[in-house]
Design a protein around this motif. Structure first.
Motif, mmCIF file in Angstrom:
data_model
loop_
_atom_site.group_PDB
_atom_site.id
_atom_site.type_symbol
_atom_site.label_atom_id
_atom_site.label_comp_id
_atom_site.label_asym_id
_atom_site.label_seq_id
_atom_site.Cartn_x
_atom_site.Cartn_y
_atom_site.Cartn_z
ATOM 1 N N LEU A 1 56.673 1.140 -35.812
ATOM 2 C CA LEU A 1 56.168 2.509 -35.765
ATOM 3 C C LEU A 1 57.239 3.480 -35.278
ATOM 4 O O LEU A 1 58.223 3.084 -34.639
ATOM 5 C CB LEU A 1 54.959 2.600 -34.822
ATOM 6 C CG LEU A 1 53.757 1.691 -35.127
ATOM 7 C CD1 LEU A 1 52.697 1.844 -34.038
ATOM 8 C CD2 LEU A 1 53.164 2.013 -36.492
ATOM 9 N N THR A 2 57.058 4.757 -35.588
ATOM 10 C CA THR A 2 57.891 5.836 -35.060
ATOM 11 C C THR A 2 56.953 6.949 -34.588
ATOM 12 O O THR A 2 55.726 6.852 -34.702
ATOM 13 C CB THR A 2 58.837 6.402 -36.140
ATOM 14 O OG1 THR A 2 58.053 7.105 -37.125
ATOM 15 C CG2 THR A 2 59.642 5.301 -36.814
ATOM 16 N N TYR A 3 57.545 8.027 -34.093
ATOM 17 C CA TYR A 3 56.723 9.174 -33.682
ATOM 18 C C TYR A 3 55.923 9.736 -34.859
ATOM 19 O O TYR A 3 54.877 10.363 -34.662
ATOM 20 C CB TYR A 3 57.606 10.269 -33.091
ATOM 21 C CG TYR A 3 58.066 10.023 -31.673
ATOM 22 C CD1 TYR A 3 57.157 9.806 -30.654
ATOM 23 C CD2 TYR A 3 59.423 10.035 -31.347
ATOM 24 C CE1 TYR A 3 57.572 9.594 -29.347
ATOM 25 C CE2 TYR A 3 59.845 9.832 -30.038
ATOM 26 C CZ TYR A 3 58.916 9.613 -29.039
ATOM 27 O OH TYR A 3 59.333 9.412 -27.750
ATOM 28 N N ASP A 4 56.373 9.505 -36.059
ATOM 29 C CA ASP A 4 55.655 10.004 -37.240
ATOM 30 C C ASP A 4 54.310 9.294 -37.434
ATOM 31 O O ASP A 4 53.437 9.806 -38.150
ATOM 32 C CB ASP A 4 56.501 9.822 -38.502
ATOM 33 C CG ASP A 4 57.731 10.713 -38.518
ATOM 34 O OD1 ASP A 4 57.699 11.760 -37.835
ATOM 35 O OD2 ASP A 4 58.711 10.362 -39.198
ATOM 36 N N ASP A 5 54.172 8.121 -36.810
ATOM 37 C CA ASP A 5 52.952 7.331 -36.985
ATOM 38 C C ASP A 5 51.914 7.570 -35.891
ATOM 39 O O ASP A 5 50.830 6.976 -35.905
ATOM 40 C CB ASP A 5 53.293 5.840 -37.021
ATOM 41 C CG ASP A 5 54.228 5.495 -38.166
ATOM 42 O OD1 ASP A 5 53.866 5.780 -39.324
ATOM 43 O OD2 ASP A 5 55.332 4.964 -37.893
ATOM 44 N N VAL A 6 52.264 8.422 -34.925
ATOM 45 C CA VAL A 6 51.351 8.695 -33.808
ATOM 46 C C VAL A 6 51.200 10.201 -33.640
ATOM 47 O O VAL A 6 51.906 10.984 -34.285
ATOM 48 C CB VAL A 6 51.882 8.078 -32.490
ATOM 49 C CG1 VAL A 6 51.993 6.561 -32.622
ATOM 50 C CG2 VAL A 6 53.233 8.679 -32.104
ATOM 51 N N SER A 7 50.306 10.595 -32.761
ATOM 52 C CA SER A 7 50.143 12.014 -32.433
ATOM 53 C C SER A 7 50.918 12.288 -31.152
ATOM 54 O O SER A 7 50.522 11.843 -30.068
ATOM 55 C CB SER A 7 48.662 12.341 -32.238
ATOM 56 O OG SER A 7 48.487 13.694 -31.854
ATOM 57 N N LEU B 1 57.402 1.569 -29.724
ATOM 58 C CA LEU B 1 56.842 1.810 -31.055
ATOM 59 C C LEU B 1 57.606 1.015 -32.107
ATOM 60 O O LEU B 1 57.019 0.446 -33.037
ATOM 61 C CB LEU B 1 56.897 3.308 -31.387
ATOM 62 C CG LEU B 1 55.976 4.233 -30.589
ATOM 63 C CD1 LEU B 1 56.254 5.689 -30.946
ATOM 64 C CD2 LEU B 1 54.509 3.900 -30.847
ATOM 65 N N GLN B 2 58.927 0.941 -31.937
ATOM 66 C CA GLN B 2 59.768 0.236 -32.908
ATOM 67 C C GLN B 2 59.413 -1.240 -32.990
ATOM 68 O O GLN B 2 59.521 -1.855 -34.060
ATOM 69 C CB GLN B 2 61.241 0.401 -32.526
ATOM 70 C CG GLN B 2 62.220 -0.125 -33.567
ATOM 71 C CD GLN B 2 63.675 0.083 -33.143
ATOM 72 O OE1 GLN B 2 63.974 0.934 -32.308
ATOM 73 N NE2 GLN B 2 64.572 -0.710 -33.702
ATOM 74 N N LYS C 1 49.017 3.148 -33.475
ATOM 75 C CA LYS C 1 49.089 3.964 -34.689
ATOM 76 C C LYS C 1 47.953 4.988 -34.709
ATOM 77 O O LYS C 1 46.782 4.651 -34.552
ATOM 78 C CB LYS C 1 49.005 3.075 -35.932
ATOM 79 C CG LYS C 1 49.238 3.836 -37.235
ATOM 80 C CD LYS C 1 49.354 2.896 -38.432
ATOM 81 C CE LYS C 1 49.659 3.675 -39.704
ATOM 82 N NZ LYS C 1 49.830 2.779 -40.870
ATOM 83 N N GLY C 2 48.343 6.259 -34.859
ATOM 84 C CA GLY C 2 47.380 7.348 -34.903
ATOM 85 C C GLY C 2 46.906 7.827 -33.545
ATOM 86 O O GLY C 2 46.147 8.795 -33.460
#
Length: 318
Positions: A159-165, A154-155, A133-134
């Protein structure tokens, strides 16, 4: 003088025999991608099959799997390699091959369990998928293998791509370099592959992030045929502890349906008899077992392969 003439005649005869043998050998193409474990597998296959079957295998290196699947499907290249999820999706025209079916692909062999996961530098301190995350994560083109693996991983942590850079990445070699250069915090990697050894040496130590019990369901929904495996079940590889859980799926060799039964049978026979040669090529082949070449029968096999496997008693399909 006579001795020199005789030596020349003998050399000429030997060269003539060599060229005759080369001319008689059938040449076929083996489609593969550049860099990483896939190219390692292709190189080992080409060497072993060429030495043991009389079929000269020439790797045809291309940018990505989606580029060569249609070529094998149409018979313009005789053979190709890919992991089981890619091969299954390619035949059905779903998932990574959405709307682009390749119905003329036929299985030749299940080669090795492909043991892979997400790799980070040891100094990062990251241990699990949730730790991403992040963080800076590679983002491949939509519906590519890399995209499926990253999204599924991530799932498993919610998590999704929205939760990472997200860091745009074109292909696997670029992904490996990005981690080495400090542009990303994680890469997809295959346990025991040369790419892992290279990254390990470059960054001063690596760690595979560990999946948790139950994650195989999420992975299998995105990558058919995927299961979890712990480091205790694997030969030594940088980044693994006995408790580390990574994923695995079979790596496959497939052929065009138009490839001759005789050629495919020769290739299958070379694999069946080539354990020593393949395992000598690197640790990625440590789990290769000739008795399991046909153990996955969810996909249609080439008749030439079926005939050979029946002859040695390892065919279990219909």
């Amino acid at each position: 003088m006579l001795k020199r003439v005789m030596m020349t005649v003998a050399m000429t005869a030997a060269l003539s025999g060599w060229w005759t043998a080369m001319a008689a050998a059938q040449a076929v193409g083996l489609a593969t991608t550049k860099g990483g474990a896939t190219e390692q597998i292709a190189t080992a296959l080409a060497k072993t099959i060429s030495e043991k079957s009389g079929v000269m295998v020439r790797p045809q290196v291309m940018a990505n799997t989606s580029q060569y699947l249609p070529l094998v499907d149409s018979g313009r290249v005789e053979f190709g390699i890919a992991n089981f999820p890619q091969t299954a999706y390619a035949i059905s025209g779903t998932g990574m091959s959405q709307g682009q079916p390749n119905p003329n692909l036929r299985m030749v062999a299940s080669l090795i369990p492909f043991n892979a996961g997400l790799l980070v530098t040891a100094k990062s301190g990251l241990k699990t998928m949730a730790d991403l995350k992040g963080k800076r994560v590679p983002r491949f083109p939509a519906n590519s293998l890399g995209d499926f693996i990253i999204r599924a991983s991530l799932q498993t942590a919610g998590l999704t791509y929205d939760d990472v850079s997200s860091v745009p990445i074109a292909n696997f070699p670029a992904m490996f370099e990005a981690l080495k250069d400090g542009l990303t915090d994680v890469t997809i990697a295959t346990a025991g592959s040369q790419s892992v050894l290279d990254i390990d040496a470059s960054v001063g130590g690596v760690t595979f992030l560990s999946y948790k019990p139950g994650d195989e369901k999420v992975l299998d929904e995105n990558l058919p045929g995927t299961a979890l495996k712990t480091g205790s079940q694997l030969t030594n590889s940088p980044g693994l502890t006995p408790q580390t859980a990574i994923f695995c799926y079979d790596y496959t060799l497939f052929a065009s349906a138009s490839a001759s039964d005789e050629t495919v049978a020769k290739v299958a026979k070379a694999l069946y008899e080539g354990r020593q040669s393949l395992q000598a090529s690197g640790p990625i082949w440590s789990e290769f077992d000739p008795a399991r070449l046909a153990h996955v029968t969810k996909l249609a096999y080439h008749p030439g392969a079926i005939a050979f496997y029946k002859s040695v008693g390892i065919w279990s399909g219909q």
